[in-house]
Design a protein around this motif. Sequence first.
Motif, PDB file in Angstrom:
ATOM      1  N   VAL A   1       0.848  -1.199   0.000  1.00  0.00           N
ATOM      2  CA  VAL A   1       0.000   0.000   0.000  1.00  0.00           C
ATOM      3  C   VAL A   1       0.883   1.249   0.000  1.00  0.00           C
ATOM      4  CG1 VAL A   1      -1.718   1.313   1.308  1.00  0.00           C
ATOM      5  CG2 VAL A   1      -1.899  -1.185   1.155  1.00  0.00           C
ATOM      6  N   LEU A   2       1.917   1.257   0.836  1.00  0.00           N
ATOM      7  CA  LEU A   2       2.819   2.405   0.899  1.00  0.00           C
ATOM      8  C   LEU A   2       3.521   2.618  -0.434  1.00  0.00           C
ATOM      9  CD1 LEU A   2       4.588   1.861   4.377  1.00  0.00           C
ATOM     10  CD2 LEU A   2       2.347   2.849   3.894  1.00  0.00           C
ATOM     11  N   GLN A   3       3.994   1.514  -1.042  1.00  0.00           N
ATOM     12  CA  GLN A   3       4.740   1.627  -2.292  1.00  0.00           C
ATOM     13  C   GLN A   3       3.850   2.113  -3.437  1.00  0.00           C
ATOM     14  OE1 GLN A   3       6.075  -2.436  -1.991  1.00  0.00           O
ATOM     15  NE2 GLN A   3       8.200  -1.813  -1.627  1.00  0.00           N
ATOM     16  N   ILE A   4       2.608   1.611  -3.486  1.00  0.00           N
ATOM     17  CA  ILE A   4       1.694   2.029  -4.550  1.00  0.00           C
ATOM     18  C   ILE A   4       1.386   3.525  -4.423  1.00  0.00           C
ATOM     19  CG2 ILE A   4      -0.675   1.799  -5.422  1.00  0.00           C
ATOM     20  CD1 ILE A   4      -0.451  -1.218  -4.701  1.00  0.00           C
ATOM     21  N   ALA A   5       1.109   3.966  -3.190  1.00  0.00           N
ATOM     22  CA  ALA A   5       0.833   5.393  -2.979  1.00  0.00           C
ATOM     23  C   ALA A   5       2.045   6.236  -3.365  1.00  0.00           C
ATOM     24  CB  ALA A   5       0.460   5.633  -1.519  1.00  0.00           C
TER      25      ALA A   5
ATOM     26  N   VAL B   1       4.685   5.402  -5.595  1.00  0.00           N
ATOM     27  CA  VAL B   1       5.080   5.415  -7.009  1.00  0.00           C
ATOM     28  C   VAL B   1       3.941   5.825  -7.932  1.00  0.00           C
ATOM     29  CG1 VAL B   1       6.832   3.635  -6.601  1.00  0.00           C
ATOM     30  CG2 VAL B   1       4.558   2.954  -7.393  1.00  0.00           C
ATOM     31  N   PHE B   2       2.688   5.605  -7.514  1.00  0.00           N
ATOM     32  CA  PHE B   2       1.566   5.901  -8.403  1.00  0.00           C
ATOM     33  C   PHE B   2       0.997   7.298  -8.158  1.00  0.00           C
ATOM     34  CE2 PHE B   2      -3.059   5.517  -9.499  1.00  0.00           C
ATOM     35  CZ  PHE B   2      -2.906   5.304 -10.859  1.00  0.00           C
ATOM     36  N   ALA B   3       0.932   7.710  -6.868  1.00  0.00           N
ATOM     37  CA  ALA B   3       0.281   8.990  -6.552  1.00  0.00           C
ATOM     38  C   ALA B   3       1.238  10.038  -6.002  1.00  0.00           C
ATOM     39  CB  ALA B   3      -0.859   8.755  -5.560  1.00  0.00           C
ATOM     40  N   GLY B   4       2.544   9.708  -5.930  1.00  0.00           N
ATOM     41  CA  GLY B   4       3.534  10.706  -5.533  1.00  0.00           C
ATOM     42  C   GLY B   4       3.605  10.996  -4.054  1.00  0.00           C
ATOM     43  N   TYR B   5       3.094  10.113  -3.205  1.00  0.00           N
ATOM     44  CA  TYR B   5       3.163  10.304  -1.751  1.00  0.00           C
ATOM     45  C   TYR B   5       4.610  10.097  -1.269  1.00  0.00           C
ATOM     46  CZ  TYR B   5      -1.936  10.074  -0.812  1.00  0.00           C
ATOM     47  OH  TYR B   5      -3.284  10.311  -0.727  1.00  0.00           O
ATOM     48  N   SER B   6       4.963  10.779  -0.199  1.00  0.00           N
ATOM     49  CA  SER B   6       6.174  10.372   0.528  1.00  0.00           C
ATOM     50  C   SER B   6       5.800   9.131   1.339  1.00  0.00           C
ATOM     51  CB  SER B   6       6.642  11.491   1.460  1.00  0.00           C
ATOM     52  OG  SER B   6       5.722  11.644   2.549  1.00  0.00           O
ATOM     53  N   LEU B   7       6.792   8.405   1.841  1.00  0.00           N
ATOM     54  CA  LEU B   7       6.472   7.195   2.625  1.00  0.00           C
ATOM     55  C   LEU B   7       5.740   7.557   3.915  1.00  0.00           C
ATOM     56  CD1 LEU B   7       9.644   4.966   2.119  1.00  0.00           C
ATOM     57  CD2 LEU B   7       7.346   4.611   1.195  1.00  0.00           C
ATOM     58  N   GLY B   8       6.059   8.690   4.511  1.00  0.00           N
ATOM     59  CA  GLY B   8       5.343   9.131   5.700  1.00  0.00           C
ATOM     60  C   GLY B   8       3.889   9.423   5.394  1.00  0.00           C
ATOM     61  N   GLU B   9       3.652  10.121   4.257  1.00  0.00           N
ATOM     62  CA  GLU B   9       2.282  10.404   3.840  1.00  0.00           C
ATOM     63  C   GLU B   9       1.536   9.110   3.503  1.00  0.00           C
ATOM     64  OE1 GLU B   9       2.872  14.797   1.762  1.00  0.00           O
ATOM     65  OE2 GLU B   9       3.251  12.958   0.611  1.00  0.00           O
TER      66      GLU B   9
ATOM     67  N   GLU C   1      -8.914  12.689  -2.709  1.00  0.00           N
ATOM     68  CA  GLU C   1      -8.625  13.847  -3.551  1.00  0.00           C
ATOM     69  C   GLU C   1      -7.130  13.980  -3.816  1.00  0.00           C
ATOM     70  OE1 GLU C   1      -9.201  18.713  -3.415  1.00  0.00           O
ATOM     71  OE2 GLU C   1     -10.342  17.443  -2.038  1.00  0.00           O
ATOM     72  N   LYS C   2      -6.329  13.802  -2.742  1.00  0.00           N
ATOM     73  CA  LYS C   2      -4.862  13.901  -2.866  1.00  0.00           C
ATOM     74  C   LYS C   2      -4.316  12.786  -3.761  1.00  0.00           C
ATOM     75  CE  LYS C   2      -0.688  13.623   0.061  1.00  0.00           C
ATOM     76  NZ  LYS C   2       0.033  14.758  -0.523  1.00  0.00           N
ATOM     77  N   PHE C   3      -4.820  11.565  -3.566  1.00  0.00           N
ATOM     78  CA  PHE C   3      -4.348  10.397  -4.309  1.00  0.00           C
ATOM     79  C   PHE C   3      -4.658  10.570  -5.806  1.00  0.00           C
ATOM     80  CE2 PHE C   3      -4.561   6.130  -6.040  1.00  0.00           C
ATOM     81  CZ  PHE C   3      -3.590   5.420  -5.368  1.00  0.00           C
ATOM     82  N   VAL C   4      -5.906  10.922  -6.124  1.00  0.00           N
ATOM     83  CA  VAL C   4      -6.330  11.045  -7.525  1.00  0.00           C
ATOM     84  C   VAL C   4      -5.549  12.157  -8.224  1.00  0.00           C
ATOM     85  CG1 VAL C   4      -8.268  11.685  -9.016  1.00  0.00           C
ATOM     86  CG2 VAL C   4      -8.615  10.069  -7.133  1.00  0.00           C
ATOM     87  N   LYS C   5      -5.422  13.269  -7.546  1.00  0.00           N
ATOM     88  CA  LYS C   5      -4.698  14.397  -8.133  1.00  0.00           C
ATOM     89  C   LYS C   5      -3.233  14.021  -8.390  1.00  0.00           C
ATOM     90  CE  LYS C   5      -3.488  19.241  -7.282  1.00  0.00           C
ATOM     91  NZ  LYS C   5      -3.528  20.383  -6.313  1.00  0.00           N
ATOM     92  N   GLY C   6      -2.627  13.370  -7.413  1.00  0.00           N
ATOM     93  CA  GLY C   6      -1.224  12.972  -7.563  1.00  0.00           C
ATOM     94  C   GLY C   6      -1.020  11.998  -8.705  1.00  0.00           C
ATOM     95  N   ALA C   7      -1.924  11.016  -8.853  1.00  0.00           N
ATOM     96  CA  ALA C   7      -1.799  10.018  -9.915  1.00  0.00           C
ATOM     97  C   ALA C   7      -1.976  10.664 -11.292  1.00  0.00           C
ATOM     98  CB  ALA C   7      -2.825   8.915  -9.703  1.00  0.00           C
ATOM     99  N   MET C   8      -2.936  11.573 -11.399  1.00  0.00           N
ATOM    100  CA  MET C   8      -3.184  12.227 -12.690  1.00  0.00           C
ATOM    101  C   MET C   8      -1.980  13.094 -13.090  1.00  0.00           C
ATOM    102  SD  MET C   8      -7.183  13.297 -12.092  1.00  0.00           S
ATOM    103  CE  MET C   8      -7.325  14.239 -13.616  1.00  0.00           C
ATOM    104  N   GLU C   9      -1.397  13.791 -12.120  1.00  0.00           N
ATOM    105  CA  GLU C   9      -0.255  14.649 -12.420  1.00  0.00           C
ATOM    106  C   GLU C   9       0.994  13.837 -12.718  1.00  0.00           C
ATOM    107  OE1 GLU C   9       0.136  17.185  -9.059  1.00  0.00           O
ATOM    108  OE2 GLU C   9      -1.551  18.515  -9.640  1.00  0.00           O
ATOM    109  N   ARG C  10       1.178  12.749 -11.992  1.00  0.00           N
ATOM    110  CA  ARG C  10       2.426  11.970 -12.097  1.00  0.00           C
ATOM    111  C   ARG C  10       2.436  11.081 -13.332  1.00  0.00           C
ATOM    112  NH1 ARG C  10       6.250  10.921  -8.130  1.00  0.00           N
ATOM    113  NH2 ARG C  10       7.453   8.996  -8.348  1.00  0.00           N
ATOM    114  N   HIS C  11       1.274  10.480 -13.657  1.00  0.00           N
ATOM    115  CA  HIS C  11       1.265   9.498 -14.746  1.00  0.00           C
ATOM    116  C   HIS C  11       0.295   9.825 -15.865  1.00  0.00           C
ATOM    117  CE1 HIS C  11       3.943   6.752 -12.642  1.00  0.00           C
ATOM    118  NE2 HIS C  11       3.226   6.941 -11.535  1.00  0.00           N
ATOM    119  N   GLY C  12      -0.448  10.896 -15.719  1.00  0.00           N
ATOM    120  CA  GLY C  12      -1.367  11.279 -16.770  1.00  0.00           C
ATOM    121  C   GLY C  12      -2.552  10.350 -16.936  1.00  0.00           C
ATOM    122  N   VAL C  13      -2.919   9.615 -15.887  1.00  0.00           N
ATOM    123  CA  VAL C  13      -4.068   8.715 -15.972  1.00  0.00           C
ATOM    124  C   VAL C  13      -5.352   9.516 -15.828  1.00  0.00           C
ATOM    125  CG1 VAL C  13      -2.779   6.746 -15.050  1.00  0.00           C
ATOM    126  CG2 VAL C  13      -4.026   8.247 -13.486  1.00  0.00           C
TER     127      VAL C  13
END
Length: 606
Positions: free
Chosen positions: A131-135, A137-145, A166-178
């Motif tokens: 879960v931590l790794q997916i957040a 690499v996919f949504a741009g979270y730090s490991l703490g976040e 909201e944070k997860f979706v926004k991060g994924a769209m910005e990071r990978h263009g999904v």
Amino acid sequence: MAGLVKFDFLGLKTLSVLKNAVDFVAQRGVELDLLSIPDGDEKTYTMLSLGETVGVFQLESAGFQDLTRKAQPGSLEDITAIVALYRPGPMENIPKYLACKHGREKPEELHECINPYVQDTYGVIIYQEQVLQIAQVFAGYSLGEADLLRRAMGKKIKAEMDAQREKFVKGAMERHGVTEKKANYVFDIVDKFAGYGFNKAHSVCYALIAYQTAYLKAHYPVEFIAASMNYDLHNTDKLSVFRQEAQRMGIEMLPPDVNASQPLFSVEALPDNAASLHDKAIRYGLAALKNVGEAAMEALVAERQENGPFTDLFDFAGRLDTRIINRRAMENLVKAGALDNLHGNRQQLFESIDVILAYAAAAARDRESNQVSLFGDGGSDMAKPALKASKDWQSLERLQQEFSAVGFYLSAHPLEGYAPNLKRMGVCSSSQFPQRLSSDYGAVKLAGIVTATKTRVSDRGRFAFVTLSDIDGVFEISIFDETLLSASSELLQNGTLVIIQGEGKMEEGGPRLIAQSISALDEAVIRAQRGEMCIQLANDQELNQLRDALGATKSPSPRQGVQVKLLAPVNECEEIVIALPHNYLISPVTVSMLESFEGVERIWET
């Protein structure tokens, strides 16, 4: 909140089992380093894939056995996943994990950046770390976040979850263009698994210990079972399970013996010509017997090691410290057969314990008056008293006494004499449950000896759980019919042999058995008797007792019972056959009694 790091320290007895087993293996001249054993050992994984996990750390329950059979593990990563999956929450992911592992389904690909982190678990999110790794690499979270996300998903607090989505979706769209839809879908998938995620670091540690125990069991089964028994020394239920596993694996269990046993279970070499699958056997530990005391058995063994083996019964008694070894301990040593090599008649020993202890006390006084050491030669010149005259216990009584001292049947089982009858009557043994019972209730016939009965009361009335032992193991039946429970109260006493008609099915945790009728086993065997019984006579001694014993078993009906033939020697080359005129109702208990007569050589059915 204080910013402190949390550590869990687990005091696992399994680590002591491993150390003890490695010490036993060292007696073979093999220095084993468990941190250096090969990860891909074929013999170990074959054993695990067969579900033969009794004694294997974490994997020995019926549910884990079933899962290891289905999963067919072939690596430490597989064991790690199994350990993490068999938990109340993650269990719902087991079917998908198995289907993907065995190629029946294709793992779902959430995104190419996620694939490396779930490929070892075939696309199924099992661990918190995933879960931590997916957040990350996919949504741009730090490991703490990412850890805050994981905790939010576990608690399911709506306001916090909405903010994280909201944070997860926004991060994924910005990071990978999904697309927003794709990002929300991945969030939902992660959310579904995150609440059940198991800590992989924890699971890896458990898996490593599980693999080490499995490796030892696969390669050094005698040493491993002996070590496992040592750390359940006073848990007779567990000792019985290990004893049954030793039997299944063809490991010989040598009886307790004051001249051979250690206080704990030990490993003993077998003669080269021994008919055994293994070159070593397990010697039963004296301290594992009930009410003997570990300190007392340590003192007994120390005396033997210092001054040599006990040469006979009175040498043993003369060297006994009665301040440590009391009457109760002596009774259980006798009942368990630990003195058989000094004196084979257990009942005579049992009835003469006062005589033996009086001799031991006199020898101790003699030693002290002569200022000899505590375990000196005092008593060697004393007159040896006569033991009480008594025949030995018959086989069934002998086994019952042994059971009371050991906690289970060690040298044999009371049902062994019934084996041909049980087979003829279609009785299902406990080892046959997985093959004979399905996932739906079906009729089943069982037999065993009652070892415990627990009665309970509910709104619907009384019910009971009855523990029984048969040749292959221990099982439990439920009685929900209060009328049956009342009618069977005398049969449900410890030590009673019973036959049960009922229904049963296999569940995840093991068999579920419900009794519908209960009968005394001897009566059922007699009712089912047919055919012929032959009694081979060696001589005409005790012929009157034989006649009287048979006379008491005459069948009231010519349609019931067996015909009896006596085979009597005329001279060295000839014998005569005497066919007795009646049918007889002869139970295995009666056979055991007849075999105890001096003139009876052997008895068999045809």
